[in-house]
Write a protein that holds these residues in place. Sequence first.
Motif, PDB file in Angstrom:
ATOM      1  N   ARG A  25      -5.569  -6.093  11.420  1.00  0.00           N
ATOM      2  CA  ARG A  25      -5.434  -4.636  11.393  1.00  0.00           C
ATOM      3  C   ARG A  25      -5.072  -4.115  10.009  1.00  0.00           C
ATOM      4  NH1 ARG A  25      -1.891  -4.661  16.848  1.00  0.00           N
ATOM      5  NH2 ARG A  25      -1.597  -6.780  16.064  1.00  0.00           N
ATOM      6  N   TYR A  26      -4.598  -5.018   9.143  1.00  0.00           N
ATOM      7  CA  TYR A  26      -4.256  -4.618   7.779  1.00  0.00           C
ATOM      8  C   TYR A  26      -5.146  -5.300   6.762  1.00  0.00           C
ATOM      9  CZ  TYR A  26       0.031  -2.730   9.821  1.00  0.00           C
ATOM     10  OH  TYR A  26       0.928  -2.006  10.554  1.00  0.00           O
ATOM     11  N   GLN A  27      -6.263  -5.883   7.220  1.00  0.00           N
ATOM     12  CA  GLN A  27      -7.147  -6.631   6.327  1.00  0.00           C
ATOM     13  C   GLN A  27      -7.662  -5.724   5.208  1.00  0.00           C
ATOM     14  OE1 GLN A  27      -7.604  -9.936   7.078  1.00  0.00           O
ATOM     15  NE2 GLN A  27      -8.467 -10.173   5.064  1.00  0.00           N
ATOM     16  N   GLY A  28      -7.483  -6.153   3.976  1.00  0.00           N
ATOM     17  CA  GLY A  28      -7.964  -5.409   2.826  1.00  0.00           C
ATOM     18  C   GLY A  28      -7.131  -4.191   2.476  1.00  0.00           C
ATOM     19  N   ARG A  29      -6.004  -3.964   3.180  1.00  0.00           N
ATOM     20  CA  ARG A  29      -5.195  -2.771   2.908  1.00  0.00           C
ATOM     21  C   ARG A  29      -3.836  -3.086   2.297  1.00  0.00           C
ATOM     22  NH1 ARG A  29      -3.602   0.997   6.620  1.00  0.00           N
ATOM     23  NH2 ARG A  29      -3.453  -0.426   8.406  1.00  0.00           N
ATOM     24  N   THR A  30      -3.472  -4.370   2.170  1.00  0.00           N
ATOM     25  CA  THR A  30      -2.169  -4.718   1.616  1.00  0.00           C
ATOM     26  C   THR A  30      -2.310  -5.768   0.522  1.00  0.00           C
ATOM     27  OG1 THR A  30      -1.759  -6.515   3.215  1.00  0.00           O
ATOM     28  CG2 THR A  30      -1.083  -4.285   3.853  1.00  0.00           C
TER      29      THR A  30
ATOM     30  N   LEU B 168       8.878   3.570   7.853  1.00  0.00           N
ATOM     31  CA  LEU B 168       7.760   4.307   7.256  1.00  0.00           C
ATOM     32  C   LEU B 168       7.445   5.543   8.094  1.00  0.00           C
ATOM     33  CD1 LEU B 168       5.461   4.676   5.233  1.00  0.00           C
ATOM     34  CD2 LEU B 168       4.060   3.168   6.674  1.00  0.00           C
ATOM     35  N   GLU B 169       7.603   6.697   7.481  1.00  0.00           N
ATOM     36  CA  GLU B 169       7.168   7.953   8.096  1.00  0.00           C
ATOM     37  C   GLU B 169       5.812   8.323   7.491  1.00  0.00           C
ATOM     38  OE1 GLU B 169       8.539   9.624  10.432  1.00  0.00           O
ATOM     39  OE2 GLU B 169      10.575   8.829  10.576  1.00  0.00           O
ATOM     40  N   VAL B 170       4.913   8.835   8.306  1.00  0.00           N
ATOM     41  CA  VAL B 170       3.600   9.230   7.809  1.00  0.00           C
ATOM     42  C   VAL B 170       3.422  10.730   7.985  1.00  0.00           C
ATOM     43  CG1 VAL B 170       2.582   6.988   8.272  1.00  0.00           C
ATOM     44  CG2 VAL B 170       2.467   8.751  10.012  1.00  0.00           C
TER      45      VAL B 170
ATOM     46  N   LEU C  13       0.681  -0.808   0.413  1.00  0.00           N
ATOM     47  CA  LEU C  13      -0.117  -0.481   1.608  1.00  0.00           C
ATOM     48  C   LEU C  13      -1.078   0.642   1.254  1.00  0.00           C
ATOM     49  CD1 LEU C  13      -0.745  -0.721   4.635  1.00  0.00           C
ATOM     50  CD2 LEU C  13       1.141   0.861   5.075  1.00  0.00           C
ATOM     51  N   LYS C  14      -2.397   0.395   1.437  1.00  0.00           N
ATOM     52  CA  LYS C  14      -3.431   1.364   1.097  1.00  0.00           C
ATOM     53  C   LYS C  14      -3.999   1.991   2.377  1.00  0.00           C
ATOM     54  CE  LYS C  14      -6.083  -1.478  -1.138  1.00  0.00           C
ATOM     55  NZ  LYS C  14      -7.201  -1.984  -1.963  1.00  0.00           N
ATOM     56  N   ASP C  15      -4.644   3.136   2.193  1.00  0.00           N
ATOM     57  CA  ASP C  15      -5.345   3.837   3.278  1.00  0.00           C
ATOM     58  C   ASP C  15      -4.432   3.975   4.506  1.00  0.00           C
ATOM     59  OD1 ASP C  15      -8.360   3.306   5.249  1.00  0.00           O
ATOM     60  OD2 ASP C  15      -7.314   5.145   4.702  1.00  0.00           O
TER      61      ASP C  15
ATOM     62  N   PRO D 191      20.193  -2.401   3.471  1.00  0.00           N
ATOM     63  CA  PRO D 191      19.256  -2.997   4.431  1.00  0.00           C
ATOM     64  C   PRO D 191      18.336  -1.980   5.099  1.00  0.00           C
ATOM     65  CG  PRO D 191      21.412  -2.767   5.428  1.00  0.00           C
ATOM     66  CD  PRO D 191      21.555  -2.308   4.005  1.00  0.00           C
ATOM     67  N   TYR D 192      18.522  -0.684   4.857  1.00  0.00           N
ATOM     68  CA  TYR D 192      17.718   0.306   5.573  1.00  0.00           C
ATOM     69  C   TYR D 192      17.240   1.360   4.579  1.00  0.00           C
ATOM     70  CZ  TYR D 192      16.344   3.710   9.097  1.00  0.00           C
ATOM     71  OH  TYR D 192      15.636   4.587   9.857  1.00  0.00           O
ATOM     72  N   THR D 193      15.914   1.521   4.503  1.00  0.00           N
ATOM     73  CA  THR D 193      15.307   2.492   3.587  1.00  0.00           C
ATOM     74  C   THR D 193      14.199   3.225   4.328  1.00  0.00           C
ATOM     75  OG1 THR D 193      15.748   1.017   1.724  1.00  0.00           O
ATOM     76  CG2 THR D 193      14.183   2.814   1.352  1.00  0.00           C
ATOM     77  N   THR D 194      14.127   4.539   4.105  1.00  0.00           N
ATOM     78  CA  THR D 194      13.065   5.354   4.702  1.00  0.00           C
ATOM     79  C   THR D 194      12.142   5.847   3.599  1.00  0.00           C
ATOM     80  OG1 THR D 194      14.508   6.083   6.503  1.00  0.00           O
ATOM     81  CG2 THR D 194      12.540   7.396   6.071  1.00  0.00           C
ATOM     82  N   VAL D 195      10.835   5.629   3.784  1.00  0.00           N
ATOM     83  CA  VAL D 195       9.831   6.121   2.847  1.00  0.00           C
ATOM     84  C   VAL D 195       8.799   6.935   3.623  1.00  0.00           C
ATOM     85  CG1 VAL D 195      10.126   4.252   1.185  1.00  0.00           C
ATOM     86  CG2 VAL D 195       8.496   3.984   3.056  1.00  0.00           C
ATOM     87  N   THR D 196       8.168   7.857   2.940  1.00  0.00           N
ATOM     88  CA  THR D 196       7.169   8.728   3.562  1.00  0.00           C
ATOM     89  C   THR D 196       5.838   8.554   2.859  1.00  0.00           C
ATOM     90  OG1 THR D 196       8.869  10.359   4.128  1.00  0.00           O
ATOM     91  CG2 THR D 196       6.572  11.093   4.179  1.00  0.00           C
ATOM     92  N   GLY D 197       4.785   8.254   3.635  1.00  0.00           N
ATOM     93  CA  GLY D 197       3.441   8.088   3.087  1.00  0.00           C
ATOM     94  C   GLY D 197       2.503   9.156   3.615  1.00  0.00           C
ATOM     95  N   VAL D 198       1.490   9.456   2.813  1.00  0.00           N
ATOM     96  CA  VAL D 198       0.488  10.457   3.182  1.00  0.00           C
ATOM     97  C   VAL D 198      -0.729   9.742   3.751  1.00  0.00           C
ATOM     98  CG1 VAL D 198      -0.973  12.338   2.361  1.00  0.00           C
ATOM     99  CG2 VAL D 198       1.314  12.014   1.394  1.00  0.00           C
ATOM    100  N   ILE D 199      -1.201  10.172   4.906  1.00  0.00           N
ATOM    101  CA  ILE D 199      -2.343   9.552   5.574  1.00  0.00           C
ATOM    102  C   ILE D 199      -3.558   9.577   4.660  1.00  0.00           C
ATOM    103  CG2 ILE D 199      -3.946   9.778   7.519  1.00  0.00           C
ATOM    104  CD1 ILE D 199      -1.623  10.815   9.174  1.00  0.00           C
ATOM    105  N   GLY D 200      -4.215   8.408   4.549  1.00  0.00           N
ATOM    106  CA  GLY D 200      -5.385   8.281   3.686  1.00  0.00           C
ATOM    107  C   GLY D 200      -5.053   7.875   2.275  1.00  0.00           C
TER     108      GLY D 200
END
Length: 473
Positions: free
Chosen positions: A89-94, A138-140, A110-112, A32-41
């Motif tokens: 706030r997520y329009q066009g990004r998901t 989500l970590e950024v 999830l984009k951008d 039930p718990y997962t951590t992922v890391t995304g790069v800004i942009g």
Amino acid sequence: MDSQFQWLTALHILTFQRIPHLITGQFVSSLPYTTVTGVIGEEIVLPCRVVAEHVPEIFSVQWIFHEQSEKITVSRYDGKSKKEIQDERYQGRTYFFHSEFRAGNMSLHLKDIKNSDKGSYTCLVSFDNHQHDELIELEVAARGIVPSIFLKNYMKESISLSCHTEGWFPEPRVIWLDSQEQIRREPSTTKIMMMPAGLYSVVTSMNLEPGSDMEVSCRIVNRLLNTTSESRVLISDVFFPSISKWLVFFLVMLCLSLVLIFSTFCKLKIKMKTAMEEEKGQLKSVLDFWEAQSHAVPITVDAAGGDLELQVPPAPGTRSSDPSGAADARAPSAVPIALARDGFAAGKRYWEVEVARRPDWVLGVVRGGRERGAVLPAGDSWALHSSRGALFCGRGDAAVEPPPPSCSVVGVLLDLEERRVKFYEAVHMVLLATIPVGEGDAHTFYPFVPKSEGSLAPLVFRPVRIPSALENL
């Protein structure tokens, strides 16, 4: 012995609480718990997979972002209406992986990625009176530019070096190293500031004393991404007072001049390449518009058409006014329309409509015309909508991105050879949207515009003058 038995009993209880249900029709879920890391942009996939014996066609999946005490519905898909709704706030990004729903893949692309996207997300899946939820953290992070080392100040006793970089997240670690990759003993001063975009900039300085290791490295460490960026310089002995200070000054100025020339050359090269790509794209867009305009035909409204209405879906992102939040609360509205007198069943046809005098409008083509009844469903139209200053397509419920600078005249190309309808901003010759027409839609298509209502100015078909250079295309 009793304490050991109690410990084993507690372990078995916790283990059985974590085992998913295996009863027919129940979910078999992952951790039930997962951590992922995304790069800004950049972009990332927030994982959510449901393992079940059967995933029906009618289901719902909802992604929720937990922002302090507020819960934001990032994106929601309803299998009954087959509609996907996004928060503004997520329009066009998901978007979801629709083709993999039946395999249980409810992940969200999830984009951008932005700094504000950091936090906890819940994936909630419901069908057959059962629910499955997963928590994703989500970590950024962001890796900034390569650090640059500068000569800050020069004195007989020491050389002051400065290292600059920016665009990092989270706050990076700064290390000064010598030629042996060892941390230098000289004291340093570091200033880390957060820029308006939410990223960190770094300015660090140190003094190099005579007799020290003359090879200096400035290393920036991103502990979350486990990556580093480094610049290294070798300080010549000429910087210390064993030779003429005028020679030192000359060498310093020469180095700075070379750096300035090289930096200017790189910037000019990048600007020229960007300008050429933009001009190429603009030329291609203009040629495409001219080719469409070469198929211009006169359009006349059927004055004796009588009353005819078209069901128009609401604009993307429209919130339901129904307190129950039911999916059918966003029902389409009926708009009176006027059909063209003539329809088209083959070839390419282009026409233009003036829309400057009306803030909200819908125009395009309908299939079959009046023979389909007095009220035409939204599925029988291929249209472009204007609502509250935004444009979106009638098929796909997707907003036009990026929006045009202005929209006073809309050009429409009905291309029955390529089975598509194109919409242009005719003044600036910009392609707004392309909507495919299915292969099975072998019908006659009629242009239409909305009728005037009250004080609203009617939309009119504008005569198109074909430039002489295009008449022979």
